[in-house]
Enzyme design. Structure first.
Site, PDB file in Angstrom:
ATOM      1  N   ASP A 174       0.860  -1.089  -0.033  1.00 14.10           N
ATOM      2  CA  ASP A 174      -0.099  -0.076   0.033  1.00 14.10           C
ATOM      3  C   ASP A 174       0.851   1.183   0.080  1.00 14.10           C
ATOM      4  O   ASP A 174       1.836   1.401   0.619  1.00 14.10           O
ATOM      5  CB  ASP A 174      -0.994  -0.100   1.229  1.00 14.10           C
ATOM      6  CG  ASP A 174      -1.692   1.241   1.370  1.00 14.10           C
ATOM      7  OD1 ASP A 174      -2.956   1.257   0.495  1.00 14.10           O
ATOM      8  OD2 ASP A 174      -1.538   2.023   1.923  1.00 14.10           O
ATOM      9  N   ASN A 182      -3.360  12.811  -4.327  1.00 17.98           N
ATOM     10  CA  ASN A 182      -4.670  13.314  -5.280  1.00 17.98           C
ATOM     11  C   ASN A 182      -5.397  14.453  -4.817  1.00 17.98           C
ATOM     12  O   ASN A 182      -5.664  15.356  -5.518  1.00 17.98           O
ATOM     13  CB  ASN A 182      -5.665  12.077  -5.322  1.00 17.98           C
ATOM     14  CG  ASN A 182      -5.355  11.146  -6.357  1.00 17.98           C
ATOM     15  OD1 ASN A 182      -4.744  11.185  -7.119  1.00 17.98           O
ATOM     16  ND2 ASN A 182      -5.905   9.911  -5.881  1.00 17.98           N
ATOM     17  N   GLU A 217      -4.495   2.229  -4.326  1.00 21.90           N
ATOM     18  CA  GLU A 217      -3.253   2.333  -4.300  1.00 21.90           C
ATOM     19  C   GLU A 217      -2.497   1.016  -3.727  1.00 21.90           C
ATOM     20  O   GLU A 217      -1.274   0.986  -3.349  1.00 21.90           O
ATOM     21  CB  GLU A 217      -2.587   3.467  -3.604  1.00 21.90           C
ATOM     22  CG  GLU A 217      -3.227   3.415  -2.006  1.00 21.90           C
ATOM     23  CD  GLU A 217      -4.468   4.076  -1.892  1.00 21.90           C
ATOM     24  OE1 GLU A 217      -4.867   4.500  -0.859  1.00 21.90           O
ATOM     25  OE2 GLU A 217      -5.275   3.933  -2.834  1.00 21.90           O
TER      26      GLU A 217
END
Length: 293
Positions: A174, A182, A217
């Site tokens: 991760d 973002n 992700e």
């Protein structure tokens, strides 16, 4: 592209091979039907074949019929485009070949221009099928296997591990605090980071390891033959690559947390994933940017 020429007449086989090589194809040849069948059902089999109707061993229609049955039985997404080569140009014979599973036919003596066009049409269909199959199995953003496909690979490796009694490990990765990328830079930059991270992961795993996008992700690494300690070393190599240099023109620094699990024969696929997910949670809870069992 590889093309099989299955023809028991030496002269015709040589002519076909010479023309196809002239047009840029990699040519495999078979002198009888049994040899052709062996090639078509072997590893890295050609996806386009020109098969003579009348040969010693298996004849052309029987090869077509068996190959189509094999593809249907296995649920195989890989399709072989078959061109029948025959002196029989009567309609009933052509229909017999097509009903057996041939995609096209060429009558002997063949015309070089017609052969070129028919093989070219077959190549376009094979290329389209390959593109469709790639997009069905791969994540459009990163080019890695998608979630469904990577789970299919995991099931295959579990079966192999049990059959051959070899260890199998996985790692869930991760990207730490990726949401901030973002939120701060926008999703386009976030996509660039994901593609870069995917590339870094692939660079650090072994040639026969499998990497897929698990979701968002998160990435799943399948590590065949790796003990828990070997998997830990691979995971650490990946983690160090992630943090080794910034992303997106030097603006973004990211780390990664990884959870490693060793397959236990008594566990299911879901339990295997859960073990890696639990280890990943432990890595995050302990401060992130680390690998945990």
């Amino acid at each position: 592209m590889k093309v099989l020429v299955a023809e028991d007449d030496v002269t015709s086989r040589f002519m076909l091979q010479s023309l196809l090589q002239k047009w840029g194809y990699e040519v495999l040849t078979a002198a009888d039907g049994d040899e052709a069948w062996h090639i078509l059902t072997g590893e890295e089999a050609p996806k386009l074949a020109i098969i003579d109707w009348l040969m010693s061993g298996l004849e052309g229609p029987e090869i077509c019929r068996r190959l189509r049955e094999r593809e249907q039985t296995k649920g195989n997404s890989i399709y072989t485009y078959l061109i029948m080569l025959t002196v029989r140009d009567e309609k009933k014979h052509i229909l017999t070949g097509l009903e057996a599973g041939a995609d096209d036919y060429i009558t002997k003596p063949f015309d070089a221009q017609e052969l070129h066009l028919r093989v070219g049409a077959g190549k376009r269909i094979v290329d389209l099928q390959e593109a469709l199959r790639f997009h069905a199995d791969h994540d459009t953003l990163t080019g890695l296997l998608n979630r469904r496909a990577v789970f299919e690979h995991l099931e295959i490796e579990i079966a192999r591990s049990e059959r051959e009694d070899h260890p199998l490990s996985i790692a869930l990765l991760d990207l730490d605090h990726f949401k901030q990328v973002n939120d701060t830079y926008g999703h386009l930059i976030g996509d660039e980071v994901l593609r870069d991270a995917s590339s870094r992961i692939v660079q650090q795993v072994r040639r026969y390891d499998v990497v897929g996008r698990y979701g968002g992700e998160e990435f799943l690494l399948i590590l065949p033959g790796a003990s828990r300690d070997e998997a830990f070393k691979i995971a650490e190599r990946v983690r160090e690559k992630i943090v080794s240099c910034p992303f997106s023109s030097g603006e973004i620094f990211l780390s990664a947390s990884l959870g490693v699990a060793l397959y236990n024969k008594a566990s299911s696929v879901d339990e295997f994933i859960f073990a890696a997910d639990t280890a990943l949670y432990r890595a995050k809870k302990n401060g992130r940017n680390q690998t945990s069992f």
